[in-house]
Design a protein around this motif. Sequence first.
Motif, PDB file in Angstrom:
ATOM      1  N   ASN A  64       5.669  -1.549  -0.142  1.00 46.60           N
ATOM      2  CA  ASN A  64       6.418  -2.176   0.963  1.00 46.60           C
ATOM      3  C   ASN A  64       7.912  -2.090   0.708  1.00 46.60           C
ATOM      4  O   ASN A  64       8.624  -3.087   0.731  1.00 46.60           O
ATOM      5  N   GLN A  65       8.412  -0.893   0.486  1.00 45.39           N
ATOM      6  CA  GLN A  65       9.829  -0.729   0.140  1.00 45.39           C
ATOM      7  C   GLN A  65      10.763  -1.041   1.297  1.00 45.39           C
ATOM      8  O   GLN A  65      11.938  -1.331   1.079  1.00 45.39           O
ATOM      9  N   GLU A  66      10.282  -0.988   2.518  1.00 48.44           N
ATOM     10  CA  GLU A  66      11.158  -1.253   3.662  1.00 48.44           C
ATOM     11  C   GLU A  66      11.268  -2.739   3.986  1.00 48.44           C
ATOM     12  O   GLU A  66      12.084  -3.135   4.803  1.00 48.44           O
ATOM     13  N   LYS A  67      10.465  -3.567   3.346  1.00 41.12           N
ATOM     14  CA  LYS A  67      10.483  -5.013   3.620  1.00 41.12           C
ATOM     15  C   LYS A  67      11.662  -5.679   2.901  1.00 41.12           C
ATOM     16  O   LYS A  67      12.147  -5.188   1.878  1.00 41.12           O
ATOM     17  N   PRO A  68      12.111  -6.837   3.406  1.00 39.04           N
ATOM     18  CA  PRO A  68      13.260  -7.507   2.766  1.00 39.04           C
ATOM     19  C   PRO A  68      12.938  -8.134   1.403  1.00 39.04           C
ATOM     20  O   PRO A  68      13.840  -8.365   0.606  1.00 39.04           O
ATOM     21  N   LEU A  69      11.669  -8.388   1.119  1.00 38.60           N
ATOM     22  CA  LEU A  69      11.309  -8.990  -0.173  1.00 38.60           C
ATOM     23  C   LEU A  69      10.982  -7.950  -1.246  1.00 38.60           C
ATOM     24  O   LEU A  69      10.427  -8.288  -2.287  1.00 38.60           O
ATOM     25  N   TYR A  70      11.338  -6.700  -1.010  1.00 39.34           N
ATOM     26  CA  TYR A  70      11.035  -5.626  -1.966  1.00 39.34           C
ATOM     27  C   TYR A  70      11.668  -5.902  -3.331  1.00 39.34           C
ATOM     28  O   TYR A  70      10.982  -5.865  -4.358  1.00 39.34           O
ATOM     29  N   ILE A  71      12.944  -6.172  -3.359  1.00 43.59           N
ATOM     30  CA  ILE A  71      13.667  -6.362  -4.631  1.00 43.59           C
ATOM     31  C   ILE A  71      13.175  -7.609  -5.381  1.00 43.59           C
ATOM     32  O   ILE A  71      12.899  -7.528  -6.587  1.00 43.59           O
ATOM     33  N   PRO A  72      13.043  -8.776  -4.736  1.00 46.06           N
ATOM     34  CA  PRO A  72      12.556  -9.940  -5.494  1.00 46.06           C
ATOM     35  C   PRO A  72      11.135  -9.755  -6.054  1.00 46.06           C
ATOM     36  O   PRO A  72      10.877 -10.136  -7.194  1.00 46.06           O
ATOM     37  N   ILE A  73      10.246  -9.146  -5.281  1.00 48.34           N
ATOM     38  CA  ILE A  73       8.876  -8.937  -5.775  1.00 48.34           C
ATOM     39  C   ILE A  73       8.887  -7.930  -6.921  1.00 48.34           C
ATOM     40  O   ILE A  73       8.162  -8.088  -7.902  1.00 48.34           O
TER      41      ILE A  73
END
Length: 77
Positions: free
Chosen positions: A38-47
């Motif tokens: 899910n690289q396009e989602k906004p929670l990519y970096i925190p997850i």
Amino acid sequence: MKTKHTNKEVLVNGLKKLAIALLYMFLGPILLHIAFSNQEKPLYIPILIVGLLICFFAIYMAFRGLKTIIDSMFNSN
């Protein structure tokens, strides 16, 4: 001459640490897979960061657990 015996309490403590490490060894890669799929989602970096931290913590706990088990067998207290 003193005989050496395994300290059962320390051994159980080491096995608990290894059980925690095993849990995190599954949880970390699952979170990394979720993050990378899910690289396009906004929670990519925190997850991704949480997944990496859990993976490193799993390795740390595995080493601590093994060290505790070895200490229970070979330390004379």
